[in-house]
Scaffold this active site. Structure first.
Site, PDB file in Angstrom:
ATOM      1  N   GLY A   1       0.825  -1.195   0.000  1.00  0.00           N
ATOM      2  CA  GLY A   1       0.000   0.000   0.000  1.00  0.00           C
ATOM      3  C   GLY A   1       0.859   1.244   0.000  1.00  0.00           C
TER       4      GLY A   1
ATOM      5  N   ASP B   1     -12.663   4.819   7.499  1.00  0.00           N
ATOM      6  CA  ASP B   1     -12.164   4.499   6.152  1.00  0.00           C
ATOM      7  C   ASP B   1     -12.793   3.203   5.656  1.00  0.00           C
ATOM      8  OD1 ASP B   1     -10.754   4.920   3.814  1.00  0.00           O
ATOM      9  OD2 ASP B   1      -8.926   3.960   4.548  1.00  0.00           O
TER      10      ASP B   1
END
Length: 330
Positions: A33, A148
């Site tokens: 990521g 999120d």
């Protein structure tokens, strides 16, 4: 794990592969990521696998990011729910990089599942929501807001009988109520945190101090819309375009895409996606109960053409003009 694995440069050998983290050997990289990487670990003596989430070196010396990274471990263990990924340890590698050790999951992200299957049946959506609402409701009861939520952060595993089992991942920007981090830069007004496709209006406006549990309800509402319609409620080519839509625009009515669903589903997504948090569902349990009621609602009857009679429809002999007979959901 949900992060995509970028191809390393030709000839690159990750120096972490083969090293030991405690009693675990680093086997391979399984995810990558923007802020970190995920590795598969193996305990050689008992063949137990774990996952290691490692913060990139460039962020390892930024206290506010490291604090947020370790807050994930704290948040997850405060909640302690079977539908939230289990974190067993956190510390630093010898080179100073922070890591979190968590259970190893086999399966796929909800993002990949939706890419493969498209729009889902209402029954399957409710089965997914039963687990997600339970996990997120438990988080909210502890004063923890994920902030999120997105399909990428929901992982699907399967029990031996084939039943889907959900795991909520990545509480990395979670807000813990009444903690010092609430006043740090990562939660100050004006700082936009989250993923734009699923971001609540208050997040989009940078009002992070106002991002309470109803922010998660909005994000889950966007996911429900996507699960049923096959696409998120808002799409755009830029970050700015997306957040402006969340702040100012009304999403297309769900009924425009799913003619087979009772109107109750359109009401659910509209309420979950209300711009004002006060107009949304006020709890995950309230949202889930509404979906159960929608599932029990009868499907809409097919529309009659002007010269078709109700008698023909009831007799099961519609004209050859093209009826679509929709089964009732039970």
């Amino acid at each position: 794990m949900p992060d995509t694995l970028d191809s390393p440069p030709s000839g690159y050998v990750d120096p972490l592969i083969g090293t030991m983290v405690g009693r675990y050997r680093v086997e391979k990289a399984i995810g990558q990521g923007g802020m970190g990487a995920v590795y598969e670990l193996l305990q050689p003596a008992i063949h137990k696998r774990m996952a290691l989430k490692l913060l990139h070196e460039e962020f390892a010396h930024r206290p506010e990011i490291v604090r947020r990274f370790f807050d994930e471990a704290r948040a997850v263990n405060l909640i302690g729910h079977p539908n939230i990924v289990d974190i067993t340890d956190f510390s630093h590698l010898p080179d100073g990089r922070p890591f979190i050790m968590m259970e190893f999951l086999e399966g796929q992200s909800l993002e990949d599942y939706l890419d493969e299957h498209g729009a889902l049946d209402a029954e399957e959506v409710v089965a997914i929501l039963r687990q997600l609402c339970s996990a997120l409701g438990a988080a909210h009861a502890k004063g923890i807001v994920h902030r999120d939520l997105k399909p990428e952060n929901i992982f699907l595993t399967r029990y031996p009988d084939g039943t889907l089992h959900m795991k909520v991942l990545d509480f990395g920007i979670a807000k813990l109520r009444d903690t010092p981090s609430d006043s740090e830069m990562n939660t100050q007004t004006g700082v936009v945190l989250g993923t734009p496709t699923y971001m609540s209006p208050e997040q989009a406006e940078g009002k992070t101090q106002q991002a309470d549990h109803r922010t998660d309800i909005y994000s889950l509402g966007a996911m429900i819309y996507q699960m049923l319609a096959g696409a998120p409620p808002f799409q755009g080519k830029t970050f700015a375009e997306l957040i402006l839509k969340h702040i100012h625009h009304t999403p297309p009515a769900l009924g425009e895409t799913r003619h087979d669903l009772p109107p109750a589903w359109s009401h659910i997504v509209a309420k979950a996606l209300a711009k004002d948090p006060a107009h949304r569902f006020q709890s995950m349990s309230g949202l889930y109960e509404a979906t159960l009621a929608a599932l029990a609602s009868p499907a809409p009857a097919p529309a009659l053409a002007d010269d078709d009679s109700l008698d023909e429809l009831l007799a099961g002999k519609p004209r050859a003009r093209g009826w679509l007979l929709v089964p009732v959901l039970v």
